[in-house]
Design an enzyme around this catalytic site. Structure first.
Site, PDB file in Angstrom:
ATOM      1  NE  ARG A  64      27.983   6.155   8.020  1.00  3.58           N
ATOM      2  CZ  ARG A  64      29.229   6.246   8.493  1.00  3.58           C
ATOM      3  NH1 ARG A  64      29.688   5.332   9.312  1.00  3.58           N
ATOM      4  NH2 ARG A  64      29.997   7.252   8.143  1.00  3.58           N
ATOM      5  CD  GLN A  95      39.517  13.135  11.119  1.00  2.00           C
ATOM      6  OE1 GLN A  95      39.231  12.866  12.271  1.00  2.00           O
ATOM      7  NE2 GLN A  95      39.420  14.365  10.656  1.00  2.00           N
ATOM      8  CG  ASP A  98      33.168   9.902   1.730  1.00  2.00           C
ATOM      9  OD1 ASP A  98      34.232   9.919   1.084  1.00  2.00           O
ATOM     10  OD2 ASP A  98      32.724  10.918   2.316  1.00  2.00           O
ATOM     11  CG  HIS A 113      39.054   7.115  10.922  1.00  2.00           C
ATOM     12  ND1 HIS A 113      38.366   8.254  11.282  1.00  2.00           N
ATOM     13  CD2 HIS A 113      40.149   7.075  11.721  1.00  2.00           C
ATOM     14  CE1 HIS A 113      39.023   8.868  12.252  1.00  2.00           C
ATOM     15  NE2 HIS A 113      40.112   8.190  12.526  1.00  2.00           N
ATOM     16  CB  CYS A 121      37.594 -12.533   6.971  1.00  2.00           C
ATOM     17  SG  CYS A 121      37.312 -14.075   7.840  1.00  2.00           S
TER      18      CYS A 121
HETATM   19  P1  NAD Z   1      32.652  15.353  12.438  1.00  2.00           P
HETATM   20  O1  NAD Z   1      31.307  14.851  12.002  1.00  2.00           O
HETATM   21  O2  NAD Z   1      33.068  15.216  13.829  1.00  2.00           O
HETATM   22  O3  NAD Z   1      32.737  16.936  12.123  1.00  2.00           O
HETATM   23  C1  NAD Z   1      32.403  17.473  10.898  1.00  2.00           C
HETATM   24  C2  NAD Z   1      32.796  18.947  10.912  1.00  2.00           C
HETATM   25  O4  NAD Z   1      32.553  19.457   9.619  1.00  2.00           O
HETATM   26  C3  NAD Z   1      31.998  19.797  11.903  1.00  2.00           C
HETATM   27  O5  NAD Z   1      32.883  20.637  12.627  1.00  2.00           O
HETATM   28  C4  NAD Z   1      31.089  20.642  11.007  1.00  2.00           C
HETATM   29  O6  NAD Z   1      30.872  21.937  11.509  1.00  2.00           O
HETATM   30  C5  NAD Z   1      31.906  20.710   9.729  1.00  2.00           C
HETATM   31  N1  NAD Z   1      31.112  20.876   8.517  1.00  2.00           N
HETATM   32  C6  NAD Z   1      29.847  20.456   8.245  1.00  2.00           C
HETATM   33  N2  NAD Z   1      29.498  20.810   7.004  1.00  2.00           N
HETATM   34  C7  NAD Z   1      30.566  21.462   6.464  1.00  2.00           C
HETATM   35  C8  NAD Z   1      30.811  22.053   5.199  1.00  2.00           C
HETATM   36  N3  NAD Z   1      29.905  22.069   4.230  1.00  2.00           N
HETATM   37  N4  NAD Z   1      32.021  22.628   4.993  1.00  2.00           N
HETATM   38  C9  NAD Z   1      32.965  22.638   5.974  1.00  2.00           C
HETATM   39  N5  NAD Z   1      32.771  22.101   7.188  1.00  2.00           N
HETATM   40  C10 NAD Z   1      31.596  21.494   7.421  1.00  2.00           C
HETATM   41  O7  NAD Z   1      33.680  14.748  11.451  1.00  2.00           O
HETATM   42  P2  NAD Z   1      35.168  14.301  11.650  1.00  2.00           P
HETATM   43  O8  NAD Z   1      35.945  15.376  12.313  1.00  2.00           O
HETATM   44  O9  NAD Z   1      35.627  13.764  10.333  1.00  2.00           O
HETATM   45  O10 NAD Z   1      35.045  13.117  12.696  1.00  2.00           O
HETATM   46  C11 NAD Z   1      34.997  12.035  12.938  1.00  2.00           C
HETATM   47  C12 NAD Z   1      34.582  10.692  12.386  1.00  2.00           C
HETATM   48  O11 NAD Z   1      33.466  10.727  11.552  1.00  2.00           O
HETATM   49  C13 NAD Z   1      35.670  10.109  11.552  1.00  2.00           C
HETATM   50  O12 NAD Z   1      36.058   8.978  12.229  1.00  2.00           O
HETATM   51  C14 NAD Z   1      35.023   9.697  10.223  1.00  2.00           C
HETATM   52  O13 NAD Z   1      35.458   8.412   9.860  1.00  2.00           O
HETATM   53  C15 NAD Z   1      33.582   9.691  10.536  1.00  2.00           C
HETATM   54  N6  NAD Z   1      32.634  10.068   9.473  1.00  2.00           N
HETATM   55  C16 NAD Z   1      32.978  10.018   8.145  1.00  2.00           C
HETATM   56  C17 NAD Z   1      32.053  10.379   7.174  1.00  2.00           C
HETATM   57  C18 NAD Z   1      32.434  10.313   5.719  1.00  2.00           C
HETATM   58  O14 NAD Z   1      33.206   9.448   5.312  1.00  2.00           O
HETATM   59  N7  NAD Z   1      31.944  11.234   4.878  1.00  2.00           N
HETATM   60  C19 NAD Z   1      30.797  10.834   7.548  1.00  2.00           C
HETATM   61  C20 NAD Z   1      30.481  10.874   8.911  1.00  2.00           C
HETATM   62  C21 NAD Z   1      31.428  10.493   9.859  1.00  2.00           C
END
Ligand code: NAD
Length: 234
Positions: A64, A95, A98, A113, A121
């Site tokens: 990642r 949440q 990145d 998060h 550590c």
């Molecule tokens: P999730 O993956 O559950 O949901 C992502 C949502 O974004 C979905 O409903 C999807 O339809 C929508 N989506 C996708 N592409 C989009 C776009 N271009 N524009 C608008 N919406 C779009 O994500 P979440 O709700 O943040 O859930 C949970 C966990 O995932 C968190 O704990 C987070 O830490 C972690 N996470 C973070 C990252 C990151 O830092 N970028 C990546 C993956 C997961």
């Protein structure tokens, strides 16, 4: 309409999830392209998985980190950073782990998060940045000899109460809230828009698809965040 309300708003809160970074190239957990070697993130991002096999969990985070490292913020991140400059009381609650909001210039950013560029550590709880990509030695080890873990809140772990309290206050007191790119199934963030609305805020959701909160907000804009923000100007 949204822009007029934003201009009038005195206190603005924005909640973001993985969807806002999708157009920068960061895979989301839910939806397409989020899987790694057929492992489910909900089985890897847990304290149990780390206790069982820290090397495997670190391999996943290494993957990642390699994906995220060269990526740049998109129009959505930039809109939010500009909005902060034009709003006297502004809180961004994310949440995401990145760091792309900060790369776009966001300052008052509450990371619910944690952050993928920080490690902790497991013995001393000392937190520091470790941004080498890729990490050569897996799992990485602290100078005290103990193993290091990502400074991330995993499934089944509690959120930092101080971080929660800052986020909760911003949500409760804002008069305008935007919710962007979150599937609204992970608590407690999923209930933030509802708390804001109960306390009188105007709540706008921007997401690629409908979510469990779509029918409970003032406006739900379905589409890619970057494209929708591209049409709005702060
Ligand atoms: P999730 O993956 O559950 O949901 C992502 C949502 O974004 C979905 O409903 C999807 O339809 C929508 N989506 C996708 N592409 C989009 C776009 N271009 N524009 C608008 N919406 C779009 O994500 P979440 O709700 O943040 O859930 C949970 C966990 O995932 C968190 O704990 C987070 O830490 C972690 N996470 C973070 C990252 C990151 O830092 N970028 C990546 C993956 C997961």
């Amino acid at each position: 309409m949204i822009i007029d309300l934003l201009k009038k708003a005195k206190k603005v809160a924005v909640l973001t999830g993985a969807g806002i970074s999708a157009e920068s190239g960061v895979p989301t957990f839910r939806g397409e392209g989020g899987l790694w070697r057929n492992y489910n993130p909900q089985e890897l991002a847990t304290p149990e998985a780390f206790a069982r096999d820290p090397g495997l969990v670190w391999e996943w985070y290494n993957w990642r980190r390699e994906i995220i490292h060269p990526l740049e913020p998109n129009k959505g991140h930039k809109f939010i950073a500009d909005l902060e400059k034009n709003t006297s009381d502004f809180t961004l609650i994310t949440q995401n782990i990145d760091g792309l909001h900060q790369k776009a210039g966001s300052k008052n950013c509450v990371e619910l998060h944690g952050n993928i560029w920080r490690v902790r550590c497991v013995r001393e709880e000392k937190v520091f940045e470790l941004s080498d990509v890729p990490l050569k030695d897996i799992p990485p080890v602290c100078e005290c000899g103990s193993i290091l873990r990502p400074d991330i809140v995993w499934f089944g772990e509690s959120l930092d109460p101080e971080v929660m309290s800052i986020a909760y206050n911003a949500v409760k007191n804002c008069d305008f809230m935007m919710v962007v790119g979150t599937s609204a199934v992970v608590q407690p963030a999923a209930s933030f828009p509802l708390i804001a609305r109960q306390n009188g805020a105007y709540v706008v959701e921007i997401n690629a698809e409908k979510t469990p909160i779509s029918g409970m907000v003032d406006e739900s804009l379905i589409g890619k965040a970057g494209e929708i923000f591209g049409k709005l100007k702060p």
